[in-house]
Design an enzyme around this catalytic site. Structure first.
Site, PDB file in Angstrom:
ATOM      1  N   SER A 227       4.900  -5.471  -1.856  1.00  0.00           N
ATOM      2  CA  SER A 227       5.052  -4.234  -2.354  1.00  0.00           C
ATOM      3  C   SER A 227       5.685  -3.369  -1.233  1.00  0.00           C
ATOM      4  O   SER A 227       7.191  -3.729  -0.905  1.00  0.00           O
ATOM      5  CB  SER A 227       3.740  -3.516  -2.807  1.00  0.00           C
ATOM      6  OG  SER A 227       4.070  -2.018  -3.513  1.00  0.00           O
ATOM      7  N   ALA A 228       5.138  -2.278  -0.648  1.00  0.00           N
ATOM      8  CA  ALA A 228       5.769  -1.744   0.685  1.00  0.00           C
ATOM      9  C   ALA A 228       6.229  -2.927   1.897  1.00  0.00           C
ATOM     10  O   ALA A 228       7.146  -2.605   2.294  1.00  0.00           O
ATOM     11  CB  ALA A 228       4.957  -0.793   1.447  1.00  0.00           C
TER      12      ALA A 228
ATOM     13  N   GLY B 190       0.877  -1.289   0.140  1.00  0.00           N
ATOM     14  CA  GLY B 190       0.092   0.116  -0.099  1.00  0.00           C
ATOM     15  C   GLY B 190       0.939   1.336   0.039  1.00  0.00           C
ATOM     16  O   GLY B 190       0.614   2.159   0.389  1.00  0.00           O
ATOM     17  N   GLY B 191       2.157   1.234  -0.499  1.00  0.00           N
ATOM     18  CA  GLY B 191       2.861   2.198  -0.565  1.00  0.00           C
ATOM     19  C   GLY B 191       3.222   3.044   0.546  1.00  0.00           C
ATOM     20  O   GLY B 191       3.415   4.318   0.597  1.00  0.00           O
TER      21      GLY B 191
END
Length: 327
Positions: free
Chosen positions: A166-167, A84-85
């Site tokens: 991702s993150a 989620g960045g």
């Protein structure tokens, strides 16, 4: 005649992320209580789960999953750190839960899915520190005289894997560097390997895949840039050591002794070139690194379509990695 206006100017939105986060001109922040991924939760009873506190100071929970009917008496432990960045996401989001259900069943493992503090309220390194605290929680469970038997009756603390999406993949990398091979500071917990699923790395110089990636990509450059802008420490750039493993101020990874790492990317993911470069550099330095690329797949393909052929193939690759590195 005066042109001044009466009353304070109304705050206006300056940044937004997937409809669940809005940042306003006065610095205020709005977060939705709903997930950005509105899919049904497939909780059919084949996996049991519960929540646990791991950091009371920051009110952080993790979610534990295990097969209802495990195939063996002791199961490996597999962390899944959501993406989620660094700005959005939660262990409670349906896409995260559904993937953890699949991981628990297909890997026959205890899955630990921790939350972490999100930006921009809590910029880096907060998320990395929270990831560390989530694995220290496991050590406390392993050493406790009054442990949670729901976990300890089935968990093999000598077979731990740390994965991130991702993150979360960035957090997993930074944990690998911090803990080192054999994770001595976590004893009796023993980390056997790391799985970096489309890890979220950055840098001030755009990679080819970032520069040429389509605007309609699920994770396009505008969103990548926005997530970094909201999450890196104020005054820093994307060459920050927690963001760019090979930045000018980053610690050299060449002399470090690291546990095995599996890196997974979609061929159409804008982050692909950074992850591929990461894997190739570590391989050239003699590290135990496996790089797998799924042609034509977007960022997050395995959680967006967890029953697709590529996601199924990926699950088998992860399972093989867990089995091989557990022996």
């Amino acid at each position: 005649m005066s042109n001044t206006t009466t009353g304070a100017e109304q705050p206006y939105e300056v940044d937004g992320c997937r409809g669940v986060l809005r940042v306003y001109s006065d610095g205020s922040i709005w977060r939705s209580s709903d997930p950005s991924f509105k899919v049904p939760v497939h909780d059919d009873g084949s996996v049991v789960w519960k929540d646990a506190f791991f950091d009371s100071t920051h009110d952080l929970h993790l979610r534990l999953y295990k097969p209802a009917s495990p195939s063996t008496t002791k199961l490996p432990i597999f962390y899944y750190i959501h993406g989620g960045g660094f700005c959005i996401g939660s262990r409670t989001w349906p896409n995260c839960q559904n993937y953890c259900f699949k991981l628990a069943l297909d890997l026959q493992a205890v899955i630990i899915s921790p939350d972490y503090r999100l930006a921009p309220e809590n910029r880096l390194p907060a998320a990395i520190e929270d990831g560390y605290m989530a694995v220290k929680w496991l050590q406390a469970q392993a050493m406790s005289e009054e442990p949670d038997t729901w976990l300890t009756d089935v968990a093999d603390f000598s077979k731990v894997f740390i994965s991130g999406d991702s993150a979360g993949g960035n957090i997993a990398h930074n944990l690998a560097v911090r803990l080192g091979a054999g994770s001595p500071e976590l004893a009796p917990v023993l980390v056997r390997g790391y799985v970096l699923l489309a890890p979220y790395f950055g840098g001030t110089v755009k990679s080819k895949s970032e520069a040429e990636g389509p605007k309609e990509a699920f994770l396009n450059w505008e969103l990548i840039d926005r997530f970094w802008r909201l999450s890196i420490p104020i005054g820093e750039t994307t060459d920050h050591p927690l963001v760019n493993p090979f930045g000018p101020q980053s610690r050299s990874l060449e002399p470090l002794d690291l546990d095995p790492i599996l890196v997974v990317m979609g061929g159409s993911d804008l982050l692909k070139d950074r992850a591929k470069d990461y894997a190739e550099r570590l391989q050239n330095w003699g590290k135990d690194i496996q790089y797998v690329e799924f042609e034509g797949q977007q960022h997050g393909f395995f959680t967006i379509n967890p029953n697709s052929e590529p996601a199924t193939k990926l699950m088998q690759i992860i399972k093989t990695f867990v089995v091989e590195k557990s022996t």
